[in-house]
Write a protein that holds these residues in place. Structure first.
Motif, mmCIF file in Angstrom:
data_model
loop_
_atom_site.group_PDB
_atom_site.id
_atom_site.type_symbol
_atom_site.label_atom_id
_atom_site.label_comp_id
_atom_site.label_asym_id
_atom_site.label_seq_id
_atom_site.Cartn_x
_atom_site.Cartn_y
_atom_site.Cartn_z
ATOM 1 N N PHE A 68 -23.055 37.695 46.104
ATOM 2 C CA PHE A 68 -23.042 37.680 44.634
ATOM 3 C C PHE A 68 -24.485 37.937 44.188
ATOM 4 O O PHE A 68 -25.266 37.016 43.980
ATOM 5 C CB PHE A 68 -22.526 36.329 44.121
ATOM 6 C CG PHE A 68 -22.135 36.326 42.673
ATOM 7 C CD1 PHE A 68 -20.854 36.696 42.286
ATOM 8 C CD2 PHE A 68 -23.040 35.958 41.683
ATOM 9 C CE1 PHE A 68 -20.473 36.677 40.949
ATOM 10 C CE2 PHE A 68 -22.677 35.940 40.352
ATOM 11 C CZ PHE A 68 -21.391 36.306 39.976
ATOM 12 N N LYS A 108 -23.565 37.711 36.481
ATOM 13 C CA LYS A 108 -22.268 38.382 36.418
ATOM 14 C C LYS A 108 -21.122 37.371 36.370
ATOM 15 O O LYS A 108 -21.306 36.176 36.589
ATOM 16 C CB LYS A 108 -22.105 39.331 37.605
ATOM 17 C CG LYS A 108 -22.955 40.595 37.507
ATOM 18 C CD LYS A 108 -22.610 41.578 38.612
ATOM 19 C CE LYS A 108 -23.357 42.895 38.439
ATOM 20 N NZ LYS A 108 -23.001 43.881 39.489
ATOM 21 N N ASP A 109 -19.918 37.900 36.133
ATOM 22 C CA ASP A 109 -18.711 37.084 36.008
ATOM 23 C C ASP A 109 -18.211 36.697 37.409
ATOM 24 O O ASP A 109 -17.816 37.565 38.188
ATOM 25 C CB ASP A 109 -17.650 37.880 35.260
ATOM 26 C CG ASP A 109 -16.335 37.121 35.096
ATOM 27 O OD1 ASP A 109 -16.245 35.949 35.530
ATOM 28 O OD2 ASP A 109 -15.382 37.724 34.551
ATOM 29 N N ASP A 152 -14.654 37.993 38.512
ATOM 30 C CA ASP A 152 -14.451 39.441 38.600
ATOM 31 C C ASP A 152 -14.777 39.928 40.008
ATOM 32 O O ASP A 152 -15.914 39.787 40.470
ATOM 33 C CB ASP A 152 -15.351 40.148 37.587
ATOM 34 C CG ASP A 152 -15.146 41.665 37.571
ATOM 35 O OD1 ASP A 152 -14.327 42.171 38.363
ATOM 36 O OD2 ASP A 152 -15.822 42.326 36.759
ATOM 37 N N SER A 172 -18.024 41.754 40.906
ATOM 38 C CA SER A 172 -19.319 41.072 40.952
ATOM 39 C C SER A 172 -19.778 40.777 42.378
ATOM 40 O O SER A 172 -20.924 40.347 42.586
ATOM 41 C CB SER A 172 -19.238 39.753 40.172
ATOM 42 O OG SER A 172 -18.879 39.976 38.825
#
Length: 447
Positions: free
Chosen positions: A72, A77-78, A81, A84
């Motif tokens: 990650f 970021k999400d 998702d 990501s």
């Protein structure tokens, strides 16, 4: 003469995974400059590979592998998702381990960072978000999330050596925050992950060796702890054995009697500084290192320890199993793993003892087959040879029992050097061992 006794009629519990390691085989599915040790991993039956420090090694995927910040890569970021995450290199690394029959022991966090700038060892900006990221890494590898897998990865370890450096140290190598910040991170992450995956083992935190820190951690802990992981580097096998007992006592003291105790980094080290560090690295890669490995495995089999994980099977300075560059070449330290696997496959340990602390023994049997492993280790390189009497009791049959002697010493790489048949329920061979010699005795009842 040193006296060793093996009583095959007295069962002593299951043979435990004392031959697990840090990091898996070197292998490429594409035959591109492939130099591999995967067959050796399979032959030694390595049961688990902890993937800490995998990001140091290129064939594993280096800085795109295993560590949470490597998968990650942009924290803002999400986490829900799939886009990501960058799983590809870690996918390949774990796929190799699975192909070799080695189960992954997954360390969530970062490799140790010796550089002047730190990346993955800094405290996450948001502890709960970090836990959610870890959740989705687990879902990817165990539930198929994000085009993932359904691997049987049971152990998920939160961080590595958060106690290595004191709070007032400026250049921390494993945890950049304070002790109390780590306690909070573990609390948040363990509670979240156990709620998501009650069937998996969530634990940690791979304590480097500060027992006061470990006691503080356990004394305040309210989060789940399915296993407690810790490290020990010494030149005396009995100092490792003593810490096994101390750690179990500490867990029981604070109400964690059901938590597994896992020593998941260990090796021969006189000191991490100066000439003693250089000596240690050389010893690890030679016959002395192999005898130390064998002695620790056998001692820990008899102690309240659930798993032992050698550091390190990754090509590096502390790998005593394989040549660092030509990884298909086995070093002396590989053979104790193969030897112990013979006991592990038999499954049931039997009572064994030695009246000489320098001579360590362990044995197992099942269905007319048995094996005895023994080694001579004294840290004094000039220690004299020893004569050892090995009293084998309660393993015989009318047709006779065949015994094979395999030796690991300066001249032999676990070579078969003798074979004989004995009759009756008791047999007492005598062996002469030079320092750092190991033996594997395989015994089979004749039909």
């Amino acid at each position: 003469m040193s006296q060793v006794s093996v009583q095959f009629g007295k069962k002593a519990g299951k043979v435990k995974p004392m031959h697990a390691v840090n990091n898996g085989p070197v292998y490429k599915f594409a035959a591109d400059q492939r130099i591999t040790n995967i067959d050796a991993f399979m032959e030694a039956g390595i049961p688990y590979a902890r993937n800490h420090d995998a990001a140091f090694y290129g064939t594993y995927g280096r800085e795109f592998t295993v560590d949470v910040h490597n998968i990650f890569r942009t924290f803002d970021k999400d986490p829900y998702d799939p886009a990501s995450y960058e799983f590809e290199c870690t996918d390949e690394y774990i796929r190799v381990c699975e192909y070799a029959g080695v189960k992954t022991f997954y360390r969530l966090g970062s490799k140790i960072e010796h550089g002047v700038k730190k990346f993955g060892t800094l405290p996450p900006k948001d502890f709960h978000k970090w836990a959610v990221i870890c959740e989705h890494i687990i879902r990817h590898y165990t539930e198929g999330w994000a085009n993932g897998f359904h691997y049987d990865i049971e152990y998920w370890e939160i961080w590595n050596e958060p106690d290595l450096d004191a709070d007032d140290k400026a250049d921390k190598r494993c945890w950049g925050g304070t002790k109390l910040q780590f306690f909070e991170l573990y609390d948040v992450a363990a509670k979240h992950l156990k709620a998501c995956f009650p069937h998996l083992k969530i634990g940690g935190p791979a304590v480097a060796g500060n027992m006061e820190w470990a006691e503080d951690f356990l004394a305040q802990l309210k989060a789940p702890l399915d296993f407690f992981s810790w490290h020990r580097y010494k030149s005396d096998p009995y100092k490792i054995a003593q810490r096994v007992k101390e750690t179990r006592d500490l867990l029981d003291k604070y109400g964690f009697a059901e938590a597994e105790s896992i020593l998941n980094e260990w090796n021969y080290v006189r000191s991490f500084e100066g000439d003693d560090w250089v000596y240690s690295l050389r010893a690890e890669k030679g016959l002395k290192g192999s005898a130390f490995i064998a002695a620790v495995m056998m001692l820990c089999q008899e102690l309240p320890l659930d798993m032992l994980m050698y550091y390190d099977a990754r090509p590096c300075g502390m790998n005593g199993m394989f040549s660092t560059d030509i990884v298909c070449d086995k070093l002396k330290g590989y053979y104790p793993f193969y030897m112990f696997n013979v006991l592990y496959r038999l499954g049931e340990s039997v009572a064994s003892s030695s009246d000489d602390p320098d001579v360590t023994v362990c044995a197992a049997s099942r269905d007319g087959e048995a094996a005895v492993m023994l080694t001579y280790f004294n840290d004094d390189d000039e220690a004299a040879d020893k004569k050892v009497s090995v009293d084998l009791c309660d393993f015989g049959c009318k047709a006779g029992s065949e015994i094979e002697y395999y030796v690991l010493d300066k001249e032999h790489d676990l070579s078969l050097v003798a074979k004989q048949t004995y009759y009756g329920e008791r047999f007492t061979p005598e062996l002469t061992l030079s320092n750092y010699t190991s033996y594997l005795l395989k015994i089979k009842q004749k039909a």
